[in-house]
Design a protein around this motif. Structure first.
Motif: not given
Length: 337
Positions: A99-108, A123-134, A321-325
């Motif tokens: 979980t922590l790795a995927t959140v970090a990957a989404a943010g980066l 918009l960048k923050l919204l997409i990043g947070v939405g993809t990282a968490i829920c 894709a970054a989160v999934a991988l």
């Protein structure tokens, strides 16, 4: 002579609230007919279409603004009653590293790709947070803090939903192709798919065990709404103070509804909410978020969204894709599959 802004009265909000409720009721029905899409996404899409083809008059605006902001916060608090912190703590330790790795990957990924694609910060923050968490829930928690334009919120939710749908269709086949175990696939789905309904759909289509585990992992991941929202609030407060904003106030920026979310979760964890009441609370939370996202859709400008071009969609694709991988890579490194 200066004028004092008068807050909208309950009566002035009524037309807009009734409009949001009416459109949300249709969205709720459509969501029941097509559960893979869900009422929340139907609400925001219908709201956008209504705004585009039959723009609401000015008298509707106070109520629409109230629904898109205040009701949105109520929906997050109601979601807290469905989150048992003890169950999250038990499962969280198993999935914490992924979980922590995927959140970090989404943010980066959101930060790097956003800069490359020229997507603006909110918009960048919204997409990043939405993809990282829920997905929509995380976006709903961040919106009152950073106060983006409604069309940005609508764009972010729509973009993330697009890739949720792709994940539901592709993940089970990929999981079988990779030979993932039930728990391995549940961990992948729970950390790499955003919306709860999409996690459930993908998980249970793989196996019952995968669906159970994916759902709990997803709930664990949702608790990250709390520290991330608080962190964003502190950054916003620091920036306002640094810029010398005359109306700077930490109390105004602080997301107090997140604390009420924690209180609601604590009440559930303490066993003070009877099991028979939980489905009612869950239903109420679902209805509130459908109404809130419908109101956001009613405030969004489709022409402005279209003028943004494909860059936010490309950003969403890259972050997803970054989160999934990353989820698969970390599982492989720790020997989960």
């Amino acid at each position: 002579m200066s004028t004092v802004a008068v807050p909208p009265s309950s009566a002035s909000r009524l037309p807009g609230i009734l409009l949001a409720l009416s459109v949300a009721a249709v969205a709720f029905g459509l969501g029941r007919l097509v559960p893979l899409i869900g009422g929340a996404v139907c609400g925001i899409v219908l709201g956008i279409l209504v705004r585009h083809f039959a723009p609401p008059e000015e008298r509707f605006q106070p109520g629409i603004r109230f629904a898109s902001k205040q009701v949105l916060q109520w929906s997050i608090i109601a979601l807290g009653f469905g989150l048992s912190l003890s169950q999250v703590a038990h499962t969280g330790m198993e999935s914490l590293s992924v979980t922590l790795a995927t959140v970090a990957a989404a943010g980066l990924a959101a930060w790097i790709l956003g800069r490359v694609l020229g997507v603006h910060d909110k918009l960048k923050l919204l997409i990043g947070v939405g993809t990282a968490i829920c997905g929509g829930s995380a976006i709903a928690a961040v919106v009152p803090i950073i106060k983006p334009d409604e069309h940005d919120t609508a764009f972010a939710i729509s973009t993330i939903f697009l890739f949720n749908l792709v994940a539901v269709l592709l993940f089970p086949a990929i999981g079988h192709g990779l030979g993932l175990s039930d728990l391995g696939f549940g961990l992948w789905a729970g950390t790499a798919i955003n919306d709860t309904s999409s996690v459930v759909a993908a998980g249970y289509s793989y196996s019952h065990a995968a669906g159970d585990f994916a759902t709990i992992v997803k709930l664990t991941r949702a608790t990250l709404i709390i520290p991330i929202s608080l962190g964003i609030a502190l950054i916003v407060a620091w920036r306002e103070k640094r810029s010398g904003s005359g109306d700077f106030s930490l109390a105004r920026i602080f997301p107090w509804f997140i604390l009420w979310f924690l209180v609601a979760s604590g009440i559930r964890t303490a066993g003070l909410v009877p099991d028979i009441v939980l489905p009612i609370i869950h239903f109420a939370a679902e209805c509130l978020i459908i109404v809130a996202l419908t109101a956001i859709g009613l405030s969004a400008d489709l022409r402005r969204m279209a003028s943004t071009g494909p860059r936010p969609i490309l950003l969403g694709l890259g972050v997803w894709a970054a989160v999934a991988l990353t989820s698969l890579l970390v599982q492989h490194l720790i020997g989960r599959w």
